[in-house]
Design a protein around this motif. Structure first.
Motif, PDB file in Angstrom:
ATOM      1  N   TYR A  67       0.840  -1.197   0.000  1.00  0.00           N
ATOM      2  CA  TYR A  67       0.000   0.000   0.000  1.00  0.00           C
ATOM      3  C   TYR A  67       0.875   1.246   0.000  1.00  0.00           C
ATOM      4  O   TYR A  67       2.112   1.155  -0.065  1.00  0.00           O
ATOM      5  N   THR A  68       0.248   2.421   0.019  1.00  0.00           N
ATOM      6  CA  THR A  68       0.987   3.684  -0.042  1.00  0.00           C
ATOM      7  C   THR A  68       0.601   4.607   1.106  1.00  0.00           C
ATOM      8  O   THR A  68      -0.516   4.542   1.631  1.00  0.00           O
ATOM      9  N   LEU A  69       1.520   5.472   1.460  1.00  0.00           N
ATOM     10  CA  LEU A  69       1.234   6.609   2.347  1.00  0.00           C
ATOM     11  C   LEU A  69       2.160   7.728   1.911  1.00  0.00           C
ATOM     12  O   LEU A  69       3.359   7.711   2.199  1.00  0.00           O
ATOM     13  N   ILE A  70       1.600   8.697   1.191  1.00  0.00           N
ATOM     14  CA  ILE A  70       2.418   9.753   0.589  1.00  0.00           C
ATOM     15  C   ILE A  70       1.976  11.149   1.002  1.00  0.00           C
ATOM     16  O   ILE A  70       2.538  12.137   0.550  1.00  0.00           O
ATOM     17  N   ASN A 105       5.335   2.310  -1.915  1.00  0.00           N
ATOM     18  CA  ASN A 105       5.389   0.859  -2.069  1.00  0.00           C
ATOM     19  C   ASN A 105       5.699   0.211  -0.723  1.00  0.00           C
ATOM     20  O   ASN A 105       6.738  -0.425  -0.546  1.00  0.00           O
ATOM     21  N   ILE A 106       4.781   0.350   0.224  1.00  0.00           N
ATOM     22  CA  ILE A 106       4.985  -0.189   1.572  1.00  0.00           C
ATOM     23  C   ILE A 106       4.763  -1.693   1.544  1.00  0.00           C
ATOM     24  O   ILE A 106       3.739  -2.175   1.060  1.00  0.00           O
ATOM     25  N   GLN A 157       3.752  -2.328 -13.682  1.00  0.00           N
ATOM     26  CA  GLN A 157       4.232  -3.509 -13.001  1.00  0.00           C
ATOM     27  C   GLN A 157       5.531  -3.247 -12.245  1.00  0.00           C
ATOM     28  O   GLN A 157       6.037  -4.134 -11.547  1.00  0.00           O
ATOM     29  N   ALA A 158       6.031  -2.044 -12.332  1.00  0.00           N
ATOM     30  CA  ALA A 158       7.208  -1.676 -11.531  1.00  0.00           C
ATOM     31  C   ALA A 158       6.919  -1.806 -10.040  1.00  0.00           C
ATOM     32  O   ALA A 158       7.831  -2.021  -9.238  1.00  0.00           O
ATOM     33  N   ASN A 213      10.220   2.710  -5.742  1.00  0.00           N
ATOM     34  CA  ASN A 213       9.450   3.500  -4.786  1.00  0.00           C
ATOM     35  C   ASN A 213       9.458   4.965  -5.215  1.00  0.00           C
ATOM     36  O   ASN A 213      10.313   5.748  -4.791  1.00  0.00           O
ATOM     37  N   GLY A 214       8.517   5.310  -6.071  1.00  0.00           N
ATOM     38  CA  GLY A 214       8.445   6.677  -6.553  1.00  0.00           C
ATOM     39  C   GLY A 214       7.079   6.985  -7.131  1.00  0.00           C
ATOM     40  O   GLY A 214       6.232   6.090  -7.286  1.00  0.00           O
TER      41      GLY A 214
END
Length: 238
Positions: free
Chosen positions: A17-20, A46-47, A222-223, A230-231
């Motif tokens: 999941y994400t946290l940005i 990309n957690i 798919q990265a 992670n970007g």
């Protein structure tokens, strides 16, 4: 204590999941009186399991924001590696599984996110899987229902860990996966966090699929399959 046999859930999900969001927005959104230093927070696209993740707990007086290792380690565990098998907890078995039963009564937490990924199998070409990003339609922060625990290893070091609770999928999620993380409504977060709240029947009623009309989903690169990436390119629609 009789230890249960630990098996990974064959249909577990929510493995990335994400946290940005900006740190100041996180503080404002979750009303945390005490929290880690802003320098300890980095936006993450990309957690993955095993990471230290942002979570909110309540100590009986106030909300506290800190880091918990993703992958719950029960207090009775012999090896902390058990956490990699307990990244998710099925809502239907929280009261019966020894790994989660105690934490469900008094160690509940909010695991903070602004989206999560799941993979749709594509049988048209080499049986690859297409990552899909799920978020709220508003794009705002949300809280996934979680449990936390404290475990002490033989040398005395304490590890604070967590797991994300899953429930059956809503109609948006169902074509991709049969499970989804429990996303709490804002008005339910305080009840979930309150360690004095041991109304299991009432807590169970909070663990339902989030409304599909309040969410959206789209395919991404798919990265995201590799935790080395992670970007911001990971959340771009393709």
């Amino acid at each position: 204590m009789l230890k249960e046999k630990i098996l990974g859930d064959g249909d577990s999900m929510c493995g990335r999941y994400t946290l940005i969001a900006p740190f100041v927005l996180i503080i404002q959104r979750f009303h945390t009186a005490k929290h880690i230093e802003a320098s300890n927070y980095m936006p993450n696209y990309n957690i993955a399991p095993g990471s230290n993740v942002m979570a909110v707990v309540n100590d009986g007086r106030e909300n506290r924001l800190g880091l918990l290792r993703w992958g719950l380690i029960p207090p009775w565990a012999d090896d902390e590696k058990i956490g990699y098998k307990l990244i998710n907890a099925r809502a239907e078995s929280l009261s019966t599984r020894a790994s989660f039963r105690s934490a469900y009564q008094k160690k509940r937490c909010l695991i903070l996110a602004d989206s999560f990924y799941e993979w749709k199998r594509d049988t048209s070409f080499r049986k690859t899987k297409q990552p899909i990003r799920f978020q709220l339609r508003t794009g705002e922060l949300f809280a996934m229902a979680g449990l936390w625990e404290s475990w002490q290893n033989p040398d005395g070091r304490k590890v604070f860990s967590c797991t994300i609770i899953t429930t059956e999928a809503n109609p948006l999620m169902a074509p991709i996966h049969q499970r989804m993380p429990v996303i709490l409504h804002k008005e339910d977060e305080a009840d979930w966090l309150d360690p004095k709240n041991q109304d299991i029947r009432g807590l169970n009623q909070l663990l339902h699929p989030f409304e599909e009309e309040l969410m959206l989903a789209y395919p991404v690169s798919q990265a995201v399959n590799s935790t080395k990436n992670n970007g911001p390119e990971l959340i771009q629609s393709i």
